[in-house]
Design an enzyme around this catalytic site. Structure first.
Site, PDB file in Angstrom:
ATOM      1  NE  ARG A   1      -9.776   6.396   3.095  1.00 58.28           N
ATOM      2  CZ  ARG A   1      -8.524   6.559   3.507  1.00 58.28           C
ATOM      3  NH1 ARG A   1      -7.532   5.939   2.895  1.00 58.28           N
ATOM      4  NH2 ARG A   1      -8.255   7.347   4.529  1.00 58.28           N
TER       5      ARG A   1
ATOM      6  CG  ASP B   1      -2.375  11.836   4.715  1.00 56.47           C
ATOM      7  OD1 ASP B   1      -2.294  12.202   3.532  1.00 56.47           O
ATOM      8  OD2 ASP B   1      -2.940  10.785   5.084  1.00 56.47           O
TER       9      ASP B   1
ATOM     10  CG  PHE C   1      -0.360   8.740   7.779  1.00 56.18           C
ATOM     11  CD1 PHE C   1      -1.125   9.617   8.539  1.00 56.18           C
ATOM     12  CD2 PHE C   1       0.699   8.084   8.396  1.00 56.18           C
ATOM     13  CE1 PHE C   1      -0.828   9.837   9.878  1.00 56.18           C
ATOM     14  CE2 PHE C   1       1.004   8.306   9.728  1.00 56.18           C
ATOM     15  CZ  PHE C   1       0.234   9.183  10.476  1.00 56.18           C
TER      16      PHE C   1
ATOM     17  CD1 TRP D   1      -1.360   1.979   2.763  1.00 57.05           C
ATOM     18  CD2 TRP D   1      -2.846   1.689   1.114  1.00 57.05           C
ATOM     19  NE1 TRP D   1      -2.316   2.956   2.903  1.00 57.05           N
ATOM     20  CE2 TRP D   1      -3.244   2.811   1.890  1.00 57.05           C
ATOM     21  CE3 TRP D   1      -3.627   1.320   0.015  1.00 57.05           C
ATOM     22  CZ2 TRP D   1      -4.376   3.561   1.605  1.00 57.05           C
ATOM     23  CZ3 TRP D   1      -4.764   2.072  -0.260  1.00 57.05           C
ATOM     24  CH2 TRP D   1      -5.124   3.170   0.522  1.00 57.05           C
TER      25      TRP D   1
ATOM     26  CB  SER E   1       0.576   4.781   3.227  1.00 60.70           C
ATOM     27  OG  SER E   1       0.398   5.786   4.185  1.00 60.70           O
TER      28      SER E   1
HETATM   29  C1  SPV Z   1      -2.911   6.145   4.484  1.00 62.46           C
HETATM   30  O1  SPV Z   1      -2.176   5.249   4.887  1.00 62.46           O
HETATM   31  O2  SPV Z   1      -2.501   7.171   3.982  1.00 62.46           O
HETATM   32  C2  SPV Z   1      -4.361   5.999   4.611  1.00 62.46           C
HETATM   33  C3  SPV Z   1      -4.898   5.272   5.734  1.00 62.46           C
HETATM   34  O3  SPV Z   1      -5.046   6.593   3.843  1.00 62.46           O
HETATM   35  S1  SPV Z   1      -5.195   6.433   6.942  1.00 62.46           S
HETATM   36  O4  SPV Z   1      -3.985   7.062   7.276  1.00 62.46           O
HETATM   37  O5  SPV Z   1      -5.790   5.701   8.044  1.00 62.46           O
HETATM   38  O6  SPV Z   1      -6.139   7.401   6.401  1.00 62.46           O
HETATM   39 MG    MG Z   2      -4.094   8.188   2.893  1.00 61.15          MG
END
Ligand code: SPV
Ligand code: MG
Length: 554
Positions: free
Chosen positions: A156, A55, A44, A40, A42
């Site tokens: 999502r 983020d 974040f 993934w 991500s």
């Molecule tokens: C990420 O990992 O960037 C996600 C999951 O989108 S969260 O941080 O929980 O939004």
């Molecule tokens: Mg994210």
């Protein structure tokens, strides 16, 4: 197979799949090495690690797609990229799909946050969601934009995160499923899994469901699987573990200012070399770069006691004999350096404490009395990789001899002195044993000849080669290519495992000379190239040799 296809096949299998969040190429490699089937990328962790930013859509699509491309390039498993809200409206989503597909990404996730978004995890921040219609439109746009039919689009919903309730989450999930989403990600900030499990209980199963249990970490994999969840994302734990490791290392460094204090808790350099492919890089260098001596390592075998030179060697090994103010070893090092070889390993044994020049790496064969050259060489086994020059410690040689050897591209090449052929009638019977060789294409004897076009290969080597059949003398210098070094290690390993029986001229492997190993390689069908020279070297093995060196050297 494309990664988009791989992702489809992975998700088509029954059961829950775990993806792990990567923040860069190296973390992605570690995720793959740990055995996870999916990465993934991500938002974040990419924002946190690459820009130390929150983020909240501060990174542009271009920055994010570049991070995702690096992640994808580093691994062979598929990557799902977190594309936030698609970086704008449906128009932006179309370009997002185009760019991520071009980057090799297997699938993307688009969330129903407005632009600019706020990270789902931050407590106490304002949250606004895009309308269902707007987000469903983005999903339709994404599905129409994709070129590869296997590319996956995850829709999502942040309805539970924004506190809009289960009914809203379900309504949105259905709308996005109908708009063509391949999967639905339902995100929750509840402290337990109850909320997403409640969602699963009400979900009609029309599309597979994805969850990110960052804020309800107590949930078990089996629990999610039993509830029918298809994909679970461990989104940011790798980054958080890395931050803890970095912080602890820094605390110790700040306190001690001593690198040794962190060595036990950090990975060895070799582990990093492995992840970044240093050996692949070296193989490319060896294959395509012009040959230079820069990457050659010399291993000098200087363990023997040099009894033939007593009493001169009473307090030092042969390599430390002085010839007009400089030792044999000094002179060897000077020639090696003149030929561009600066990486030098010495295997010591007899009077080892006397051999301690700076800038060399030492290995000790403390059993030098009862063992042969081969054991000494393998005392430095860890050094036997890459291009390796093998050298007896008691020879002096002209740089031209070594330069000629260094031009060889053979797996294994040895230097053979052809002066023997012209002198042999005068030299037989031998006054002392010599390392004689028989080769396939020796140069014609007599005055004047050109080197043969055909490669000259070793047939026999050792002190028991009949002198009248020998076509040259091995001078105690050999070059192993990267593959040749590997071959040497493998062959020795096999011999060790096969027991310690005789090896050619040696009664046991433990007493074997280097030439016994050369003969073993030949007998196993390996080609050993013989590089011809005509004189240009001296051996310091007897008192006469030593006198001669004094007379000849400046
Ligand atoms: C990420 O990992 O960037 C996600 C999951 O989108 S969260 O941080 O929980 O939004
Ligand atoms: Mg994210």
């Amino acid at each position: 197979m494309t990664k988009a296809r791989k992702l489809r096949e992975l998700l088509d299998r029954p059961g829950l799949v775990a993806a792990v969040g990567a923040h860069d190429a190296l973390s992605a490699k570690l995720i793959e090495a740990a055995g996870f089937p999916l990465v993934w990328a991500s938002s974040f962790t990419v924002a946190a690690s690459q820009r130390a930013m929150p983020d909240v859509n501060l990174l542009t699509m271009t920055e994010n797609v570049e991070a995702a491309r690096y992640i994808h390039d580093a691994v062979s498993i598929p990557v799902i990229a977190d594309c936030d809200n698609g970086y704008g409206n449906a128009v932006n989503v179309i370009r997002t799909v185009e760019e991520y597909e071009k980057a090799g990404i297997a699938g993307i996730s688009i969330e129903d946050n407005v632009f600019p978004k706020t990270c789902s995890l931050y407590p106490g921040v304002r949250r606004e969601l895009a309308s269902v219609e707007e987000h469903a439109g983005k999903i339709r746009a994404a599905k129409r934009a994709q070129r590869d039919p296997d590319f996956s689009v995850i829709a999502r919903t942040e309805a539970l995160i924004a506190g809009w309730g289960m009914a809203e989450a379900l309504k949105r999930a259905h709308a996005y499923a109908e708009a063509g989403a391949d999967m639905i990600l339902v995100h929750s900030k509840a402290p337990t899994a109850a909320e997403v499990l409640g969602f699963m209980a009400r979900w009609d199963g029309s599309k597979p469901v994805v969850v990110v249990p960052t804020l309800y970490p107590s949930v078990r994999f089996e629990e999610l699987e039993a509830a029918g969840v298809k994909l679970v994302i461990f989104a940011n734990q790798v980054l958080r573990g890395a931050v803890k490791g970095m912080r602890e290392t820094l605390e110790v460094l700040q306190r001690t200012k001593h690198l040794q204090s962190v060595v036990p808790t950090i990975v060895p350099l070799e582990e990093i070399y492995r992840y970044v492919g240093v050996s692949e890089f070296k193989a490319i260098e060896a294959e395509f770069l012009p040959r230079t001596a820069g990457n050659v390592k010399a291993i000098i075998i200087a363990a023997g006691s040099g009894k033939s030179l007593l009493p001169l060697t009473e307090d030092r090994p042969k390599c430390l004999l002085d010839i007009k103010g400089r030792t044999v070893l000094d002179r060897q090092l000077e020639t090696l350096r003149a030929c561009g070889i600066h990486d030098v390993v010495v295997v010591r044994g007899y009077q080892k404490h006397t051999v301690n020049l700076p800038g060399l790496r030492y290995y000790d064969n403390d059993r030098y009395e009862e063992t042969g050259e081969l054991v000494s060489l393998f005392t430095a086994e860890t050094e036997l990789e890459g291009r390796v020059l093998f050298l007896y410690s008691d020879i002096l040689f002209d740089p031209a001899v070594l330069q000629k050897l260094l031009r060889s591209r053979a797996e294994v090449a040895i230097v053979v002195d052809r002066a023997w052929m012209d002198q042999r009638d005068r030299l037989i019977p031998l006054s002392k044993p010599l390392d004689l060789v028989v080769t396939t294409n020796p140069p014609a004897p007599g005055l004047r000849s050109l080197p043969s076009e055909a490669d000259d290969r070793l047939v026999r080597v050792g002190q028991r080669v009949p002198p009248d059949q020998a076509t040259g003398e091995f001078i105690g210098m050999a070059l192993f290519s990267e593959r040749g070094s590997g071959l040497l290690r493998e062959t020795y390993g096999h011999l060790l495992r096969a027991g310690h029986g005789a090896l050619h001229e040696a009664d046991a492997l433990g007493q074997a000379a280097f030439t016994d190993m050369l003969q073993e390689l030949v007998n196993q069908g390996r080609e050993i190239s013989c590089v011809s020279v005509y004189k240009g070297w001296l051996e310091i093995d007897t008192f006469e040799d030593y006198q001669r060196a004094w007379a000849e050297l400046k």
